[in-house]
Structure formats: structure tokens, C-alpha cells
Motif scaffolding. Structure first.
Motif, mmCIF file in Angstrom:
data_model
loop_
_atom_site.group_PDB
_atom_site.id
_atom_site.type_symbol
_atom_site.label_atom_id
_atom_site.label_comp_id
_atom_site.label_asym_id
_atom_site.label_seq_id
_atom_site.Cartn_x
_atom_site.Cartn_y
_atom_site.Cartn_z
ATOM 1 N N SER A 11 -20.291 -13.643 -38.005
ATOM 2 C CA SER A 11 -22.008 -13.349 -38.069
ATOM 3 C C SER A 11 -22.121 -13.863 -39.176
ATOM 4 O O SER A 11 -21.409 -14.277 -40.401
ATOM 5 C CB SER A 11 -21.884 -12.188 -38.863
ATOM 6 N N VAL A 127 -25.634 -7.709 -37.213
ATOM 7 C CA VAL A 127 -24.897 -7.092 -36.825
ATOM 8 C C VAL A 127 -24.808 -5.377 -37.663
ATOM 9 O O VAL A 127 -25.970 -5.565 -38.745
ATOM 10 C CB VAL A 127 -23.314 -7.634 -37.567
ATOM 11 N N LEU A 130 -20.073 -1.557 -36.681
ATOM 12 C CA LEU A 130 -18.516 -1.621 -36.875
ATOM 13 C C LEU A 130 -17.917 -0.797 -36.454
ATOM 14 O O LEU A 130 -17.622 0.361 -37.567
ATOM 15 C CB LEU A 130 -17.923 -2.343 -37.875
ATOM 16 N N GLU A 132 -13.966 0.215 -36.119
ATOM 17 C CA GLU A 132 -12.238 -0.725 -35.363
ATOM 18 C C GLU A 132 -11.536 0.446 -35.375
ATOM 19 O O GLU A 132 -10.870 1.331 -35.513
ATOM 20 C CB GLU A 132 -12.255 -1.059 -37.187
ATOM 21 N N VAL A 139 -18.269 -3.682 -31.724
ATOM 22 C CA VAL A 139 -19.785 -4.314 -32.527
ATOM 23 C C VAL A 139 -20.985 -3.853 -32.443
ATOM 24 O O VAL A 139 -21.258 -3.910 -30.887
ATOM 25 C CB VAL A 139 -19.748 -5.939 -33.087
ATOM 26 N N THR A 146 -23.970 -3.568 -27.227
ATOM 27 C CA THR A 146 -22.390 -3.221 -27.956
ATOM 28 C C THR A 146 -21.451 -4.294 -27.934
ATOM 29 O O THR A 146 -20.729 -4.463 -26.043
ATOM 30 C CB THR A 146 -22.030 -1.811 -27.988
ATOM 31 N N VAL A 152 -13.298 -10.202 -36.186
ATOM 32 C CA VAL A 152 -15.136 -10.260 -37.439
ATOM 33 C C VAL A 152 -14.763 -10.847 -38.232
ATOM 34 O O VAL A 152 -14.042 -10.233 -39.031
ATOM 35 C CB VAL A 152 -15.848 -9.037 -37.251
ATOM 36 N N VAL A 162 -21.722 -7.217 -42.569
ATOM 37 C CA VAL A 162 -20.825 -7.405 -42.510
ATOM 38 C C VAL A 162 -19.758 -7.020 -43.536
ATOM 39 O O VAL A 162 -19.268 -5.618 -43.572
ATOM 40 C CB VAL A 162 -20.536 -8.203 -41.909
ATOM 41 N N VAL A 285 -11.686 -7.116 -40.176
ATOM 42 C CA VAL A 285 -12.732 -7.920 -40.514
ATOM 43 C C VAL A 285 -12.225 -8.494 -41.608
ATOM 44 O O VAL A 285 -11.458 -8.158 -42.701
ATOM 45 C CB VAL A 285 -13.746 -7.012 -41.126
#
Length: 411
Positions: A11, A127, A130, A132, A139, A146, A152, A162, A285
Motif C-alpha cells: 500500500s 485500502v 483488513l 487476517e 483486503v 475484495t 500486506v 494500513v 502486516v
């Protein structure tokens, strides 16, 4: 161990994101860059690439191209109240000032040059969510449908979306304000200087006017001590012009010329701000560049630390065959010392460029600076040179030497 986590979302398409995607693609990963800009930016602010950052670009083969696009400052003109002529000092920092979009363009062109490198780009998007699990990250985007990624990376700047999504707690707590606002604008060269930085300070404020590559224009940086940050978008152009005029309207030197030129152009005002975080990753992330450790624009270390961080993150992911837990830990260990050094610069720059002193203290300070400048000139005539920027000197660049190889990993 099998090579895993190839599919990586980056990102942010600035310096950190562009460099990271390039190095990831070289090592067999499949990066996708999402950036809020609808395409390559046609204009941008000016940034300074530090000496260590330039060494890294030299290893990539892009150093000379960046130098050709940037400003070559060979002299500092230190203006002191009561003196009709400036104190002239030779200047050879090893750094380069360049427009941000020009630097990003160099990195993008390098990726385009490598025929086996494939970097997907989602321009004009950002973005927004998120989610996970143990195998990846779902995302959501403002516009695109999506998608699922293995990892990420937030390389999306000081106000990183983010970072706000992936890390718990108020994001404001990660921002360290340095109690100064910084105004910047570009103007015709009303000072008539060449290849130089012109410098003047007053109590609680200061000015640096840097010539741009053709010496026909100036990039002006005005530092204003203020405990109330001027946040992006909080004031219109008229209010920003009035703010700067209020700070500098009574000052002499060349300020009347610079303020008159400012009124004919757009001015940007941002608070002097750093990002301070105890950890740069959360699960799958991870953050890099200003999103993780912004050193502040006054430090002159932003692009350099972004390049170093991108190199280390890509390198550690390659060494770990995509194992993000191992790679993220090693990346932080490799880059933290350089970040600490870089983040120590900006508070000193604020204190030097906009000192919190009374007028009589400023008078004493300027005379001390004049004496020091004369001593520096004498040392230069005797063959001694000032110490070069030490930030990043201890970064283990050779550990990542293979990252500069054009050969693409396929297995």
C-alpha cells in the motif's frame, strides 16, 4: 523450506513502496502496489536523499540519474542580522535534493526496464479494510473488489491507512509532534543565487531558500515554532498565506521579496512530525518508510531511511523464503539503529532553524555562529573537511548485496 507468501500487497507507491516492490519482484515475489494517486504524479514536493541513500541508489545503478535530476548545492550562504553580506561556506554533504515524483519515476522506470519483473498496480485506490486469518489477509478497497493476499505492507506515508487498520489504539499516539509548523513553496529565484542554500534565523522562526537545478527557481522552507499543529487540509490557501505573513511579515533580509513571491503561488504547511512505534509488524502486516518511522521532513533522512527499510524488508523476506515471522523480526533488527539515528536529526534541525530564544540571545548566538563559520572556512583552506552525515553508516548494506542483482529468482 518451501518458498511461501509470494503474493504481497504494497500500500503506497512512493519511494518505500516502489523500491520494495522492485526488490520483491526481483526475488520471485508477486507484489501489487495500490496507491491513492490515479497515476504517476506530475508534480511533488522536494525531498533530500541522504548520503547513505545515494550510496544505495548508486548500487542500484540509479545514482547518476538522480543526481542529474536533483540540485547540486556547493555553498551555504549564512545570513546574519546586521551584516550586509553572508558568510559563505563550502557545501558537499553527499546528499541530493530532488522532487519526490522524479525520484519515484526513476524507481518505476527501473522496474519497467527489467523484462522479467511484473508488478501489478492499482492506481487511484486505497485500502479500507483488513481481515487476517492464519493463511492470509482479505483486503477491501475503496473501489476495487475484495482480494486476498499472503502479506500486506503499509508503505503509505505519515498518515498511513494500513497502520490505522492493523494496529490497535489511537493512531495519534504514534505521532510525535516537534512543536513546529513548516511552510514550503516554489518561486522564481528572486535572490539571484546559484547552486546554494541561503539561510537566516530569527527567534522562533527561520528560512532556508534552496536553488533548484536550473538556478531559475527556489524551493523555500519556512520554519515556525508553534505548539498547535497545522494539519493537512485544515486551512485554505488564504489562511495559510496569512499565517506565514504573520510570522515573517516584520522581518528584513530578503523576506519581503520571498513573501511577495509566496503570495503568487501555492504554499504547503505541515506540522513537523515523526512516527514512533515499538513494533512495525502485526501478524501478516508490516510497515516500512514513513508509515513505520517517519523521521520528519526537516531531518533530510526520509527517502534514505525508506530505501534502507525497503531493501532490508525485501532482503529478509528473500532470505527467509517468505517466512514473514522470521523476516519481520530480522528487518526490524537491521533497520532500528539507523532509524534511531535519523530521528535524532529533526529535533536538532528545529532547534537550529527556529531557535526558542529571546532577541538578545539570538544576537549572541549569531555571533557565535559567525565565529564558528570562520573557523570552518579556515579548516577547509587547510585541507580539513567536515564530517559527513553518519546516519546509516552502520547499516549492513553488504548483507543485501544480492538484491542488486538483475537475475530474477524463479524457484
Amino acid at each position: 523450506m518451501p518458498f511461501c507468501n509470494r503474493n504481497i500487497l504494497v500500500s503506497g507507491g512512493g519511494v518505500a513502496g516502489s523500491a520494495l516492490a522492485l526488490w520483491l519482484a526481483r526475488k520471485g515475489f508477486t507484489p501489487t502496489i495500490v496507491d491513492s494517486a490515479p497515476g504517476p504524479r506530475a508534480e511533488g514536493d522536494h525531498v533530500e536523499v541522504s548520503r547513505r541513500g545515494m550510496e544505495l541508489l548508486d548500487r542500484m545503478g540509479q545514482g547518476e540519474q538522480v543526481r542529474a535530476l536533483g540540485s547540486n548545492h556547493t555553498q551555504i550562504r549564512n545570513h546574519i542580522s546586521g551584516r550586509t553580506t553572508p558568510i559563505l561556506l563550502p557545501f558537499d554533504p553527499g546528499s541530493v535534493m530532488i522532487r519526490h515524483d522524479h525520484l519515484v519515476r526513476v524507481l518505476r522506470e527501473e522496474a519497467d526496464r527489467l523484462s522479467d519483473v511484473r508488478i501489478e498496480r492499482l492506481d487511484g485506490d486505497t485500502v479500507t479494510g483488513l481481515t487476517e486469518d492464519e493463511d492470509g489477509v482479505n483486503v477491501t478497497f475503496a473501489h476495487a473488489p475484495t482480494r486476498r493476499f499472503d502479506l500486506v505492507v503499509g508503505a503509505d506515508g505519515l498518515y498511513s491507512p494500513v497502520r490505522r487498520l492493523a494496529f490497535e489504539g489511537p493512531d495519534e499516539n504514534r505521532l510525535r509532534r516537534l512543536e513546529a509548523n513548516v511552510a514550503t513553496f516554489e518561486t522564481p529565484n528572486v535572490l539571484g543565487t546559484q547552486d546554494s542554500l541561503s539561510w537566516h534565523t530569527w527567534p522562533h522562526r527561520g528560512c532556508v531558500a534552496a536553488t533548484l537545478p536550473d538556478n531559475e527557481r527556489l524551493y523555500v522552507v519556512l520554519m515556525m515554532r508553534d505548539r498547535f499543529p497545522v494539519l493537512p487540509g485544515s486551512l485554505d490557501q488564504g489562511a495559510l498565506h496569512r499565517l506565514v505573513q504573520e510570522f515573517f511579515g516584520a522581518d528584513k533580509w530578503c523576506m519581503p521579496k520571498l513573501l511577495a513571491a509566496m503570495r503568487e503561488t501555492e504554499v504547503t504547511v505541515n506540522p513537523s512530525t515523526q512516527v514512533r512505534m515499538n513494533v512495525w509488524s502485526s501478524g501478516r502486516v508490516v510497515l516500512v518508510g514513513d508509515a513505520a518511522y517517519c523521521p520528519d521532513q526537516l531531518s533530510g533522512q526520509g527517502p534514505g531511511t525508506a530505501l534502507i527499510g525497503a531493501l532490508a524488508l525485501a532482503g529478509e523476506l528473500a532470505y527467509a523464503d517468505g517466512d514473514h515471522g522470521r523476516a519481520y523480526f530480522s528487518y526490524e533488527a537491521a533497520v532500528r539503529p539507523t532509524v534511531r539515528e535519523a530521528q535524532a536529526v529533526a529535533p536538532q534541525s528545529v532547534e537550529t532553524g527556529a531557535p526558542e530564544v529571546e532577541p538578545y540571545e539570538m544576537w549572541v548566538r549569531e555571533r557565535a555562529e559567525a565565529a564558528l563559520s570562520r573557523g570552518t572556512r579556515l579548516m577547509n583552506r587547510l585541507g580539513f573537511r567536515p564530517a559527513k552525515d553518519p546516519v546509516g553508516e552502520e547499516f549492513a548494506l553488504e548483507r543485501y548485496a544480492t538484491m542488486f542483482d538483475d537475475r530474477i529468482r524463479t524457484a
